[in-house]
Design a protein around this motif. Structure first.
Motif, mmCIF file in Angstrom:
data_model
loop_
_atom_site.group_PDB
_atom_site.id
_atom_site.type_symbol
_atom_site.label_atom_id
_atom_site.label_comp_id
_atom_site.label_asym_id
_atom_site.label_seq_id
_atom_site.Cartn_x
_atom_site.Cartn_y
_atom_site.Cartn_z
ATOM 1 N N ALA A 29 0.834 -1.206 0.000
ATOM 2 C CA ALA A 29 0.000 0.000 0.000
ATOM 3 C C ALA A 29 0.869 1.255 0.000
ATOM 4 N N TYR A 30 1.942 1.234 0.792
ATOM 5 C CA TYR A 30 2.837 2.388 0.835
ATOM 6 C C TYR A 30 3.476 2.631 -0.528
ATOM 7 N N LEU A 31 3.975 1.571 -1.149
ATOM 8 C CA LEU A 31 4.607 1.730 -2.460
ATOM 9 C C LEU A 31 3.612 2.206 -3.512
ATOM 10 N N ALA A 32 2.373 1.708 -3.448
ATOM 11 C CA ALA A 32 1.349 2.145 -4.409
ATOM 12 C C ALA A 32 1.061 3.640 -4.258
ATOM 13 N N ARG A 33 0.921 4.114 -3.002
ATOM 14 C CA ARG A 33 0.677 5.549 -2.770
ATOM 15 C C ARG A 33 1.869 6.381 -3.228
ATOM 16 N N THR A 34 3.059 5.920 -2.915
ATOM 17 C CA THR A 34 4.263 6.650 -3.301
ATOM 18 C C THR A 34 4.390 6.729 -4.816
ATOM 19 N N LEU A 35 4.126 5.633 -5.491
ATOM 20 C CA LEU A 35 4.196 5.614 -6.950
ATOM 21 C C LEU A 35 3.141 6.536 -7.556
ATOM 22 N N GLU A 36 1.965 6.581 -6.957
ATOM 23 C CA GLU A 36 0.912 7.471 -7.449
ATOM 24 C C GLU A 36 1.327 8.933 -7.304
ATOM 25 N N ARG A 37 1.888 9.301 -6.146
ATOM 26 C CA ARG A 37 2.357 10.683 -5.951
ATOM 27 C C ARG A 37 3.473 11.006 -6.939
ATOM 28 N N TYR A 38 4.354 10.068 -7.148
ATOM 29 C CA TYR A 38 5.456 10.255 -8.094
ATOM 30 C C TYR A 38 4.918 10.497 -9.500
ATOM 31 N N ALA A 39 3.931 9.709 -9.893
ATOM 32 C CA ALA A 39 3.367 9.831 -11.239
ATOM 33 C C ALA A 39 2.574 11.122 -11.408
ATOM 34 N N ASP A 40 1.895 11.556 -10.353
ATOM 35 C CA ASP A 40 1.026 12.722 -10.454
ATOM 36 C C ASP A 40 1.773 14.050 -10.393
ATOM 37 N N SER A 41 2.681 14.189 -9.444
ATOM 38 C CA SER A 41 3.269 15.514 -9.263
ATOM 39 C C SER A 41 4.772 15.516 -9.019
ATOM 40 N N VAL A 43 6.376 15.765 -6.439
ATOM 41 C CA VAL A 43 6.592 16.184 -5.061
ATOM 42 C C VAL A 43 5.229 16.377 -4.414
ATOM 43 N N SER A 44 5.002 15.692 -3.314
ATOM 44 C CA SER A 44 3.717 15.818 -2.641
ATOM 45 C C SER A 44 3.778 16.882 -1.553
ATOM 46 N N ALA A 45 2.616 17.385 -1.182
ATOM 47 C CA ALA A 45 2.543 18.352 -0.088
ATOM 48 C C ALA A 45 3.068 17.715 1.191
ATOM 49 N N ARG A 46 2.775 16.435 1.385
ATOM 50 C CA ARG A 46 3.249 15.731 2.578
ATOM 51 C C ARG A 46 4.774 15.748 2.631
ATOM 52 N N ALA A 47 5.419 15.515 1.497
ATOM 53 C CA ALA A 47 6.883 15.527 1.454
ATOM 54 C C ALA A 47 7.426 16.912 1.769
ATOM 55 N N VAL A 48 6.771 17.933 1.237
ATOM 56 C CA VAL A 48 7.203 19.308 1.493
ATOM 57 C C VAL A 48 7.060 19.637 2.977
ATOM 58 N N PHE A 49 5.908 19.302 3.575
ATOM 59 C CA PHE A 49 5.700 19.582 4.993
ATOM 60 C C PHE A 49 6.635 18.764 5.874
ATOM 61 N N ALA A 50 6.934 17.536 5.467
ATOM 62 C CA ALA A 50 7.876 16.712 6.221
ATOM 63 C C ALA A 50 9.258 17.353 6.205
ATOM 64 N N GLU A 51 9.666 17.859 5.053
ATOM 65 C CA GLU A 51 10.973 18.513 4.955
ATOM 66 C C GLU A 51 10.994 19.792 5.786
ATOM 67 N N ILE A 52 9.916 20.552 5.744
ATOM 68 C CA ILE A 52 9.844 21.776 6.555
ATOM 69 C C ILE A 52 9.934 21.421 8.035
#
Length: 78
Positions: A29-41, A43-52
């Protein structure tokens, strides 16, 4: 749905499975969500907020890096 086969080091997969169990999710499930975010944009908002959040945790605020210089009341004054 399509199936995807990947090759990964056994130790990496073992650690990923342990982390997934701790987070009450599956590696699949984690890999599927990650692959979807990768394909769509890319960089996800979650990744940006995690980095912040990581940057904020690492920051040394206040004089000589001793911590914050404000109080809760300071933030809520009008």
């Amino acid at each position: 749905m399509a199936n995807l086969t990947i090759t990964v080091d056994e130790d990496v997969l073992r650690r990923a499975r342990i982390r997934a169990l701790e987070r009450h999710e599956s590696v699949n499930a984690y890999l599927a969500r990650t692959l979807e975010r990768y394909a769509d944009s890319g960089v996800s908002a979650r990744a940006v907020f995690a980095e912040i959040g990581e940057l904020a945790d690492a920051a040394q605020a206040g004089s000589e890096g001793t911590g914050r210089t404000w109080t809760r009341d300071d933030l809520h004054r009008e």
